[in-house]
Write an enzyme that holds these catalytic residues in place. Structure first.
Site, short mmCIF file in Angstrom:
data_model
loop_
_atom_site.label_atom_id
_atom_site.label_comp_id
_atom_site.label_asym_id
_atom_site.label_seq_id
_atom_site.Cartn_x
_atom_site.Cartn_y
_atom_site.Cartn_z
N GLU A 179 0.82 -1.21 0.00
CA GLU A 179 0.00 0.00 0.00
C GLU A 179 0.86 1.27 0.00
OE1 GLU A 179 -3.57 2.25 2.51
OE2 GLU A 179 -2.75 0.37 3.26
N LYS A 221 -2.44 -1.98 -3.17
CA LYS A 221 -3.49 -1.14 -2.60
C LYS A 221 -3.09 0.32 -2.75
CE LYS A 221 -6.25 -0.18 1.52
NZ LYS A 221 -6.74 -0.64 2.83
#
Length: 340
Positions: A179, A221
């Site tokens: 992420e 992500k």
């Protein structure tokens, strides 16, 4: 070949199965305290457990939710009836996951930029989480935009940490969610966000390859590409979808099985609409899905407000948002579905 390769690929595919996405319920104690305070609910171990049990036991949520990212406290908790919360998820076919970074700190000599901590002792913690039922993990890096930001020093430091984390996850059999979030804080335009996102993703994948991370056993992500929340000129959903896809086609290898977007401060409806726009522009090399926290939970908190009598309404609110985002992963979301 990583000896866990087949298992990693299987779990990654499960997490981005058609019509499904991930619930991010991994707020730190500080963050969940703020969210509970917004509805005048005190934050303690019991209220946090009650709230997360409400989410995890929502009837039918497994039709739309493939996995749940938990916080360290949550993965060790039980329901009121004594069932471990990871087991509650497993029993309905939802994959338990765990946030493993320990938060961000300011980078010395780089004002306004941050590095994520948590690598010390991570291998041992990952083994513990695997034994506790987790099958995927998450590590968040934060990239900020400003007059002199982001710097390549900050991007490279975070990319290196993400790659080290991902390699350690795959070593023990956990699918790493990578992420790198370019924050929407600021008054920058969409082109500035696109440039920062592109630079970040390119350097993240350089580091992942250098650390021999198997790209078909991870999920990405990222943020969507959009103007800063204080920008003078906002743009429509179609433009956001187009800019986002242009960036990923340049930066994200087709080997990655799925991109699970963060909502990053967008409203629940906006996050759903923009995901839907991107999927309507498909097909794409990767599954495009969601790993939303606030955009799934905001309506739930408003409906619940800490009262047991409101639990059914709160679960209905969660079920509805999960279903709307399920439709968006298939490009089938409509305003009529939202209100119907």
């Amino acid at each position: 070949m990583n000896q866990n390769g087949n298992e990693l690929r299987e779990i990654a595919r499960r997490l981005v199965a058609e019509g499904k996405g991930i619930l991010a319920a991994d707020e730190s104690t500080g963050t969940i305290t703020k969210r509970l305070a917004s509805i005048d609910v005190p934050s303690n171990e019991e209220t946090r457990r009650t709230y997360r049990e409400l989410l995890f036991t929502t009837p039918g949520m497994e039709s739309f939710i493939s996995g749940v990212i938990m916080y360290d406290e949550t993965i060790h908790q039980e329901t009121g009836a004594g069932t471990p919360l990871p087991q509650v998820l497993e029993d309905v076919g939802v994959v338990p996951g765990i946030k493993v970074d320990t938060g961000t700190i300011e980078m010395p000599f780089f004002p306004g930029e941050y590095i994520t901590e948590g690598l010390d002792g991570l291998r041992e913690r990952l083994v513990h989480y695997y034994d506790s039922g987790a099958r995927f993990a998450k590590w968040r890096a934060v990239i900020t935009i400003g007059p002199t930001r982001p710097t390549l020093t900050c991007i490279d430091a975070n990319a290196h940490a993400l790659a080290r984390y991902a390699a350690l996850c795959q070593e023990v059999g956990l699918v790493p969610i990578v992420e790198p979030e370019v924050l929407m804080d600021g008054d920058h335009d969409i082109d500035t966000c696109q440039a920062a996102t592109d630079a970040t993703l390119r350097r993240v994948f350089i580091q992942l390859r250098r650390h021999l991370v198997e790209l078909d056993g991870i999920l990405l992500k990222p943020n969507m590409v959009l103007p800063g929340e204080d920008a003078e000129e906002q743009v429509d959903d179609e433009t956001i979808a187009r800019y986002t896809l242009e960036t990923f086609y340049r930066s994200v290898p087709a080997a990655v099985p799925g991109i699970v977007f963060l909502s990053g401060g967008q409203s629940p409806e906006a996050a759903t609409r923009r995901l839907n726009e991107m999927n309507q522009m498909g097909p794409h090399p990767w599954a495009l899905s969601f790993s939303y926290g606030r955009a799934l939970q905001e309506p739930v908190l408003e409906a619940w407000r800490g009262h047991a009598k409101n639990e059914a309404d709160a679960q209905q609110a969660f079920h509805h948002r999960a279903r709307m985002n399920s439709l968006a992963t298939q490009g089938e979301y409509t305003a009529e579905a939202e209100t119907g």
